[in-house]
Design a protein around this motif. Structure first.
Motif, PDB file in Angstrom:
ATOM      1  N   LEU A  34      33.880  53.574   1.399  1.00 27.45           N
ATOM      2  CA  LEU A  34      34.697  52.362   1.866  1.00 27.45           C
ATOM      3  C   LEU A  34      34.286  52.307   3.312  1.00 27.45           C
ATOM      4  N   PRO A  35      34.068  50.983   3.674  1.00 29.47           N
ATOM      5  CA  PRO A  35      33.932  50.745   5.059  1.00 29.47           C
ATOM      6  C   PRO A  35      35.010  51.453   5.968  1.00 29.47           C
ATOM      7  N   GLU A  36      34.836  51.629   7.279  1.00 28.48           N
ATOM      8  CA  GLU A  36      35.942  52.149   8.218  1.00 28.48           C
ATOM      9  C   GLU A  36      36.949  51.162   8.193  1.00 28.48           C
ATOM     10  N   VAL A  60      43.937  46.126  -1.542  1.00 20.77           N
ATOM     11  CA  VAL A  60      42.823  46.298  -0.423  1.00 20.77           C
ATOM     12  C   VAL A  60      43.220  45.546   0.682  1.00 20.77           C
ATOM     13  N   LEU A  61      43.487  46.467   2.054  1.00 16.73           N
ATOM     14  CA  LEU A  61      43.589  45.834   3.092  1.00 16.73           C
ATOM     15  C   LEU A  61      42.433  46.067   4.204  1.00 16.73           C
ATOM     16  N   CYS A  62      42.039  44.948   4.789  1.00 16.38           N
ATOM     17  CA  CYS A  62      40.861  45.117   5.579  1.00 16.38           C
ATOM     18  C   CYS A  62      41.098  44.602   7.023  1.00 16.38           C
ATOM     19  N   PRO A  63      40.782  45.314   8.006  1.00 13.96           N
ATOM     20  CA  PRO A  63      40.919  44.709   9.463  1.00 13.96           C
ATOM     21  C   PRO A  63      40.446  43.212   9.501  1.00 13.96           C
TER      22      PRO A  63
END
Length: 64
Positions: A34-36, A60-63
């Motif tokens: 997964l991406p950072e 899924v939580l992404c900044p």
């Protein structure tokens, strides 16, 4: 007052769901790149009564 006790099969399915939820979370953590700063959570697993199928709910939580 009537008490309705859960059926043994439904308790078994609850245990299977819980076990699958934990194991799928471990697999995602160890095997998926997964991406950072991305957080993936297995929120729920619903298994069919015959244990042949399961629906896995993932958040899924992404900044921003």
């Amino acid at each position: 007052m009537n008490l309705v006790l859960p059926l043994p099969m439904s308790r078994r399915i609850e245990k299977v769901n819980s076990h699958l939820q934990r194991e799928i979370a471990v697999i995602i953590d160890q095997e998926v790149e997964l991406p950072e700063n991305v957080l993936v959570t297995v929120t729920r697993v619903d298994t069919s009564p015959d244990l042949k199928n399961a629906k896995v709910f993932v958040t899924v939580l992404c900044p921003g």
